[in-house]
Design a protein around this motif. Structure first.
Motif, PDB file in Angstrom:
ATOM      1  N   PHE A 129       0.836  -1.199   0.000  1.00 48.71           N
ATOM      2  CA  PHE A 129       0.000   0.000   0.000  1.00 48.71           C
ATOM      3  C   PHE A 129       0.872   1.251   0.000  1.00 48.71           C
ATOM      4  O   PHE A 129       0.574   2.228  -0.691  1.00 48.71           O
ATOM      5  CB  PHE A 129      -0.928   0.019   1.225  1.00 48.71           C
ATOM      6  N   GLU A 130       1.940   1.234   0.753  1.00 49.75           N
ATOM      7  CA  GLU A 130       2.823   2.409   0.820  1.00 49.75           C
ATOM      8  C   GLU A 130       3.392   2.739  -0.553  1.00 49.75           C
ATOM      9  O   GLU A 130       3.424   3.906  -0.963  1.00 49.75           O
ATOM     10  CB  GLU A 130       3.957   2.169   1.823  1.00 49.75           C
ATOM     11  N   GLU A 131       3.850   1.724  -1.273  1.00 49.06           N
ATOM     12  CA  GLU A 131       4.371   1.945  -2.622  1.00 49.06           C
ATOM     13  C   GLU A 131       3.275   2.480  -3.539  1.00 49.06           C
ATOM     14  O   GLU A 131       3.494   3.391  -4.331  1.00 49.06           O
ATOM     15  CB  GLU A 131       4.938   0.638  -3.196  1.00 49.06           C
ATOM     16  N   PHE A 132       2.088   1.891  -3.423  1.00 48.18           N
ATOM     17  CA  PHE A 132       0.964   2.311  -4.264  1.00 48.18           C
ATOM     18  C   PHE A 132       0.597   3.767  -4.023  1.00 48.18           C
ATOM     19  O   PHE A 132       0.490   4.554  -4.971  1.00 48.18           O
ATOM     20  CB  PHE A 132      -0.249   1.405  -4.007  1.00 48.18           C
ATOM     21  N   ILE A 133       0.373   4.156  -2.774  1.00 52.72           N
ATOM     22  CA  ILE A 133      -0.138   5.492  -2.503  1.00 52.72           C
ATOM     23  C   ILE A 133       0.922   6.555  -2.774  1.00 52.72           C
ATOM     24  O   ILE A 133       0.617   7.663  -3.238  1.00 52.72           O
ATOM     25  CB  ILE A 133      -0.704   5.606  -1.068  1.00 52.72           C
ATOM     26  N   ASN A 134       2.195   6.247  -2.509  1.00 50.39           N
ATOM     27  CA  ASN A 134       3.266   7.194  -2.845  1.00 50.39           C
ATOM     28  C   ASN A 134       3.370   7.381  -4.352  1.00 50.39           C
ATOM     29  O   ASN A 134       3.548   8.499  -4.849  1.00 50.39           O
ATOM     30  CB  ASN A 134       4.612   6.715  -2.281  1.00 50.39           C
ATOM     31  N   CYS A 135       3.261   6.281  -5.082  1.00 45.13           N
ATOM     32  CA  CYS A 135       3.304   6.340  -6.541  1.00 45.13           C
ATOM     33  C   CYS A 135       2.108   7.113  -7.080  1.00 45.13           C
ATOM     34  O   CYS A 135       2.247   7.986  -7.946  1.00 45.13           O
ATOM     35  CB  CYS A 135       3.324   4.922  -7.110  1.00 45.13           C
ATOM     36  N   ILE A 160      -7.680  15.566  -1.357  1.00 42.02           N
ATOM     37  CA  ILE A 160      -8.034  14.154  -1.189  1.00 42.02           C
ATOM     38  C   ILE A 160      -6.787  13.279  -1.247  1.00 42.02           C
ATOM     39  O   ILE A 160      -6.589  12.377  -0.421  1.00 42.02           O
ATOM     40  CB  ILE A 160      -9.050  13.724  -2.262  1.00 42.02           C
ATOM     41  N   MET A 161      -5.905  13.549  -2.205  1.00 39.93           N
ATOM     42  CA  MET A 161      -4.707  12.728  -2.353  1.00 39.93           C
ATOM     43  C   MET A 161      -3.715  12.958  -1.208  1.00 39.93           C
ATOM     44  O   MET A 161      -3.065  12.027  -0.734  1.00 39.93           O
ATOM     45  CB  MET A 161      -4.038  13.016  -3.704  1.00 39.93           C
ATOM     46  N   TYR A 162      -3.621  14.188  -0.731  1.00 33.36           N
ATOM     47  CA  TYR A 162      -2.755  14.478   0.419  1.00 33.36           C
ATOM     48  C   TYR A 162      -3.267  13.738   1.655  1.00 33.36           C
ATOM     49  O   TYR A 162      -2.490  13.134   2.399  1.00 33.36           O
ATOM     50  CB  TYR A 162      -2.703  15.985   0.683  1.00 33.36           C
ATOM     51  N   ASN A 163      -4.576  13.782   1.875  1.00 30.31           N
ATOM     52  CA  ASN A 163      -5.161  13.076   3.016  1.00 30.31           C
ATOM     53  C   ASN A 163      -4.945  11.571   2.907  1.00 30.31           C
ATOM     54  O   ASN A 163      -4.819  10.881   3.923  1.00 30.31           O
ATOM     55  CB  ASN A 163      -6.647  13.389   3.138  1.00 30.31           C
ATOM     56  N   SER A 164      -4.881  11.061   1.674  1.00 27.97           N
ATOM     57  CA  SER A 164      -4.597   9.640   1.473  1.00 27.97           C
ATOM     58  C   SER A 164      -3.185   9.301   1.925  1.00 27.97           C
ATOM     59  O   SER A 164      -2.939   8.246   2.528  1.00 27.97           O
ATOM     60  CB  SER A 164      -4.775   9.259  -0.001  1.00 27.97           C
ATOM     61  N   LEU A 165      -2.247  10.190   1.648  1.00 24.25           N
ATOM     62  CA  LEU A 165      -0.875   9.994   2.116  1.00 24.25           C
ATOM     63  C   LEU A 165      -0.808   9.971   3.638  1.00 24.25           C
ATOM     64  O   LEU A 165      -0.008   9.247   4.231  1.00 24.25           O
ATOM     65  CB  LEU A 165       0.031  11.118   1.595  1.00 24.25           C
ATOM     66  N   LYS A 166      -1.651  10.767   4.266  1.00 24.94           N
ATOM     67  CA  LYS A 166      -1.637  10.855   5.729  1.00 24.94           C
ATOM     68  C   LYS A 166      -2.035   9.530   6.372  1.00 24.94           C
ATOM     69  O   LYS A 166      -1.745   9.301   7.549  1.00 24.94           O
ATOM     70  CB  LYS A 166      -2.583  11.963   6.209  1.00 24.94           C
ATOM     71  N   LEU A 167      -2.694   8.665   5.600  1.00 19.15           N
ATOM     72  CA  LEU A 167      -3.048   7.354   6.142  1.00 19.15           C
ATOM     73  C   LEU A 167      -1.797   6.574   6.543  1.00 19.15           C
ATOM     74  O   LEU A 167      -1.848   5.710   7.422  1.00 19.15           O
ATOM     75  CB  LEU A 167      -3.846   6.540   5.112  1.00 19.15           C
ATOM     76  N   LEU A 168      -0.670   6.882   5.896  1.00 21.23           N
ATOM     77  CA  LEU A 168       0.575   6.190   6.217  1.00 21.23           C
ATOM     78  C   LEU A 168       1.070   6.542   7.608  1.00 21.23           C
ATOM     79  O   LEU A 168       1.823   5.793   8.224  1.00 21.23           O
ATOM     80  CB  LEU A 168       1.664   6.559   5.192  1.00 21.23           C
ATOM     81  N   ASP A 169       0.654   7.699   8.124  1.00 26.24           N
ATOM     82  CA  ASP A 169       1.105   8.157   9.434  1.00 26.24           C
ATOM     83  C   ASP A 169       0.238   7.654  10.580  1.00 26.24           C
ATOM     84  O   ASP A 169       0.649   7.678  11.732  1.00 26.24           O
ATOM     85  CB  ASP A 169       1.096   9.688   9.484  1.00 26.24           C
ATOM     86  N   GLU A 170      -0.967   7.243  10.248  1.00 23.82           N
ATOM     87  CA  GLU A 170      -1.921   6.889  11.297  1.00 23.82           C
ATOM     88  C   GLU A 170      -1.844   5.395  11.606  1.00 23.82           C
ATOM     89  O   GLU A 170      -1.971   4.569  10.726  1.00 23.82           O
ATOM     90  CB  GLU A 170      -3.341   7.257  10.852  1.00 23.82           C
ATOM     91  N   LYS A 171      -1.627   5.062  12.861  1.00 23.19           N
ATOM     92  CA  LYS A 171      -1.507   3.650  13.234  1.00 23.19           C
ATOM     93  C   LYS A 171      -2.504   3.274  14.337  1.00 23.19           C
ATOM     94  O   LYS A 171      -2.344   2.260  15.007  1.00 23.19           O
ATOM     95  CB  LYS A 171      -0.087   3.346  13.689  1.00 23.19           C
ATOM     96  N   ASN A 172      -3.508   4.084  14.535  1.00 23.51           N
ATOM     97  CA  ASN A 172      -4.471   3.813  15.596  1.00 23.51           C
ATOM     98  C   ASN A 172      -5.531   2.823  15.131  1.00 23.51           C
ATOM     99  O   ASN A 172      -5.977   2.873  13.993  1.00 23.51           O
ATOM    100  CB  ASN A 172      -5.159   5.110  16.019  1.00 23.51           C
ATOM    101  N   ILE A 173      -5.923   1.957  16.009  1.00 20.03           N
ATOM    102  CA  ILE A 173      -7.023   1.039  15.691  1.00 20.03           C
ATOM    103  C   ILE A 173      -8.308   1.842  15.617  1.00 20.03           C
ATOM    104  O   ILE A 173      -8.593   2.663  16.483  1.00 20.03           O
ATOM    105  CB  ILE A 173      -7.127  -0.064  16.759  1.00 20.03           C
ATOM    106  N   VAL A 174      -9.077   1.646  14.570  1.00 17.65           N
ATOM    107  CA  VAL A 174     -10.264   2.465  14.365  1.00 17.65           C
ATOM    108  C   VAL A 174     -11.573   1.674  14.453  1.00 17.65           C
ATOM    109  O   VAL A 174     -12.631   2.246  14.578  1.00 17.65           O
ATOM    110  CB  VAL A 174     -10.207   3.172  12.990  1.00 17.65           C
ATOM    111  N   LEU A 175     -11.496   0.368  14.407  1.00 20.34           N
ATOM    112  CA  LEU A 175     -12.734  -0.404  14.431  1.00 20.34           C
ATOM    113  C   LEU A 175     -12.481  -1.776  15.039  1.00 20.34           C
ATOM    114  O   LEU A 175     -11.558  -2.482  14.658  1.00 20.34           O
ATOM    115  CB  LEU A 175     -13.278  -0.582  13.004  1.00 20.34           C
TER     116      LEU A 175
END
Length: 310
Positions: A129-135, A160-175
């Motif tokens: 996912f990291e490779e995909f979203i950075n690309c 929208i795309m910047y916020n998608s990158l921010k997903l890489l920084d978030e490691k909290n359990i959400v559900l």
């Protein structure tokens, strides 16, 4: 004779509407600060600040230019967030900016086949996912739907795309879902299943979270479709491409070459379903095979495919 010429001109503009908006962003702004602020360039933030300071001290700016400059300033700030978060380098920020200045100020978006649109993004071979979203963040500006959009629409896409990158920084359990003695934990980074003390990691977790987040954005935009249909349609088109490319990376959607040089961009099919070039209707080959809960079945996704592709 004059009336005849005017009639032909009106017909011409109706048939070729992009001619009326052929100017680039650079030509529309037409102020030296676009390039002058890259002299002695040391940081992207410094460029953005120089850009705005020059704007404030420039005299005799036309009203149309002022509106465009404010929009550009917001767009540049969005890019600066990505530079400051080290998602892109300051040099990449500069290259992206100079490229955007040469985009059409606004142009009609020409529909293409969905499979062909994914060819404009070179991220299908990403392994994670990291490779995909950075690309995708680096490549999405190559999409025709982005390049032909207004600055205000570009701002929405950038956000929208910047916020998608921010997903890489978030490691909290959400559900966390508890059912009998099986607990499913959905995180921004992974999915794990805890069953009587055993722990299994599923690396599809970040992709699934990405689709959920895009679904939220798509649903929210679709609810406002009547406010600005052209702008929202373009943004939904971008989101559709991001999801489809992500699923190609996951091999949830299979992309295969098509022979004959028909320019169709290949074939797409939902994993387990039959491939189709989409001749029976844009995206129907994905909708019919996707499970009921899939984002591919959502109304906004179907609308985005129908309006953005053929």
């Amino acid at each position: 004779m004059k009336k005849l010429i005017n009639i032909f001109l009106i017909i011409y503009l109706l048939i070729f509407p992009t001619v009326a908006n052929a100017k680039t962003i650079r030509e529309t702004v037409n102020l030296p600060m676009l390039d002058d602020c890259f002299i002695n360039y040391s940081s992207f933030k410094g460029y953005v600040e120089c850009f705005f300071e020059n704007f404030k001290t420039t005299k005799n700016i036309k009203q149309k230019q002022i509106a465009v400059i404010y929009d550009l300033y917001e767009l540049l700030n969005n890019l600066n967030y990505a530079v400051e978060d080290k998602f892109i380098s300051k040099d990449s920020g500069k290259e992206i900016t100079l490229d955007i200045y040469n985009h059409p100020f606004s142009q009609k978006y020409k529909k293409v086949k969905l499979a062909k649109a994914t060819d404009e993004i070179g991220c299908s071979l990403a392994a994670t996912f990291e490779e995909f979203i950075n690309c995708f963040y680096l490549d999405f500006r190559n999409l025709n739907v982005y390049r032909t959009s207004s600055i205000q629409t570009k701002i929405q896409m950038e956000t929208i795309m910047y916020n998608s990158l921010k997903l890489l920084d978030e490691k909290n359990i959400v559900l966390v879902i508890q059912k009998n003695d099986l607990k499913s934990v959905h995180s921004k980074d992974y999915n794990v299943k805890v069953d009587k003390g055993s722990l299994t990691e599923n690396t599809n977790g970040p992709f699934e979270f990405f689709y959920q987040e895009m679904d939220k954005v798509g649903t929210s935009l679709f609810d406002k479709i009547k406010e600005n249909e052209d702008e929202i349609k373009r943004v939904l088109t971008l989101i559709v491409i991001s999801i489809v490319v992500g699923m190609i990376v996951q091999k949830v959607i299979i992309k295969s070459a098509v022979g004959g040089g028909g320019g169709g961009g290949g074939q797409l099919s939902y994993s387990g379903g039959q491939a189709s070039s989409g001749s029976s209707g844009a995206g129907s080959y994905l909708f019919s095979n996707a499970p009921a809960g899939s984002v591919l079945q959502k109304r906004w996704f179907r609308y985005g495919v129908a309006k953005g592709f053929f």
